[in-house]
Design a protein around this motif. Structure first.
Motif, PDB file in Angstrom:
ATOM      1  N   PRO A   1       3.153   7.458  -7.355  1.00  0.00           N
ATOM      2  CA  PRO A   1       3.322   6.523  -6.243  1.00  0.00           C
ATOM      3  C   PRO A   1       3.171   7.216  -4.886  1.00  0.00           C
ATOM      4  CG  PRO A   1       5.325   6.634  -7.603  1.00  0.00           C
ATOM      5  CD  PRO A   1       4.339   7.588  -8.173  1.00  0.00           C
TER       6      PRO A   1
ATOM      7  N   ARG B   1      -3.773   3.515  -2.667  1.00  0.00           N
ATOM      8  CA  ARG B   1      -2.890   3.686  -3.833  1.00  0.00           C
ATOM      9  C   ARG B   1      -3.704   3.871  -5.117  1.00  0.00           C
ATOM     10  NH1 ARG B   1      -0.195  -0.379  -0.892  1.00  0.00           N
ATOM     11  NH2 ARG B   1       1.688   0.435   0.052  1.00  0.00           N
ATOM     12  N   ASP B   2      -4.783   3.118  -5.256  1.00  0.00           N
ATOM     13  CA  ASP B   2      -5.648   3.265  -6.430  1.00  0.00           C
ATOM     14  C   ASP B   2      -6.278   4.651  -6.480  1.00  0.00           C
ATOM     15  OD1 ASP B   2      -5.112   0.689  -7.267  1.00  0.00           O
ATOM     16  OD2 ASP B   2      -6.995  -0.145  -6.505  1.00  0.00           O
TER      17      ASP B   2
ATOM     18  N   ASP C   1      -8.098  -0.097   2.776  1.00  0.00           N
ATOM     19  CA  ASP C   1      -6.785  -0.737   2.823  1.00  0.00           C
ATOM     20  C   ASP C   1      -5.788   0.034   1.945  1.00  0.00           C
ATOM     21  OD1 ASP C   1      -7.075  -1.567   0.146  1.00  0.00           O
ATOM     22  OD2 ASP C   1      -7.647  -3.598   0.699  1.00  0.00           O
ATOM     23  N   ASP C   2      -4.515  -0.321   2.098  1.00  0.00           N
ATOM     24  CA  ASP C   2      -3.451   0.410   1.412  1.00  0.00           C
ATOM     25  C   ASP C   2      -3.576   0.340  -0.112  1.00  0.00           C
ATOM     26  OD1 ASP C   2      -2.583   0.937   3.960  1.00  0.00           O
ATOM     27  OD2 ASP C   2      -0.669  -0.112   3.759  1.00  0.00           O
ATOM     28  N   ASP C   3      -4.009  -0.796  -0.648  1.00  0.00           N
ATOM     29  CA  ASP C   3      -4.171  -0.897  -2.101  1.00  0.00           C
ATOM     30  C   ASP C   3      -5.247   0.054  -2.609  1.00  0.00           C
ATOM     31  OD1 ASP C   3      -2.143  -2.754  -2.441  1.00  0.00           O
ATOM     32  OD2 ASP C   3      -3.500  -4.479  -2.271  1.00  0.00           O
ATOM     33  N   ALA C   4      -6.342   0.188  -1.869  1.00  0.00           N
ATOM     34  CA  ALA C   4      -7.410   1.119  -2.260  1.00  0.00           C
ATOM     35  C   ALA C   4      -6.912   2.562  -2.203  1.00  0.00           C
ATOM     36  CB  ALA C   4      -8.629   0.928  -1.371  1.00  0.00           C
TER      37      ALA C   4
ATOM     38  N   THR D   1       3.368   6.560  -0.491  1.00  0.00           N
ATOM     39  CA  THR D   1       3.843   5.763   0.631  1.00  0.00           C
ATOM     40  C   THR D   1       2.847   5.960   1.765  1.00  0.00           C
ATOM     41  OG1 THR D   1       6.116   6.218  -0.039  1.00  0.00           O
ATOM     42  CG2 THR D   1       5.801   5.384   2.194  1.00  0.00           C
TER      43      THR D   1
ATOM     44  N   ALA E   1      -3.680   7.131  -7.712  1.00  0.00           N
ATOM     45  CA  ALA E   1      -2.866   6.664  -8.839  1.00  0.00           C
ATOM     46  C   ALA E   1      -2.514   7.793  -9.803  1.00  0.00           C
ATOM     47  CB  ALA E   1      -3.580   5.539  -9.580  1.00  0.00           C
TER      48      ALA E   1
END
Length: 108
Positions: free
Chosen positions: A15, A7-8, A2-5, A17, A11
């Protein structure tokens, strides 16, 4: 993934997109695509300067099947080296290489 994973995972680069593309997702930093999510796998952009390092690290180049009878197409994206997945510092190094390859390809 997923998108949160995603981004993590990136990191350390800063940031990112995430946009849908190619039946997967394009991953951007500062407006530059540097990675893709295809078939559940993250692939990092490489070029002539960085592809040898990906190969030496045991990464696989993405070669999707062609369409309309054209056969396979070699793409400038490589799998993340196994040792980088669980090491945030290593992941950041590989992400920076991919981002720099994206910058270079944009200048052409």
């Amino acid at each position: 993934m997923d998108d949160d994973a995603i981004r993590d995972l990136f990191a350390g680069l800063g940031p990112v997109t995430i946009r849908r593309m190619f039946g997967g997702k394009g991953i951007y930093h500062q407006g530059i695509v540097f990675a893709l999510l295809v078939g559940g796998e993250i692939l990092l952009k490489a070029d002539a300067q960085t592809a040898p390092a990906f190969k030496a690290a045991g990464s696989r180049q993405w070669v999707p099947a062609g369409h309309r009878g054209r056969g396979p197409v070699v793409m400038p994206y490589w799998s993340i080296p196994d040792h980088a997945i669980d090491d945030p510092d290593e992941m950041t190094l590989w992400a920076r290489r991919a981002f720099k390859a994206g910058l270079r390809s944009r200048k052409k």
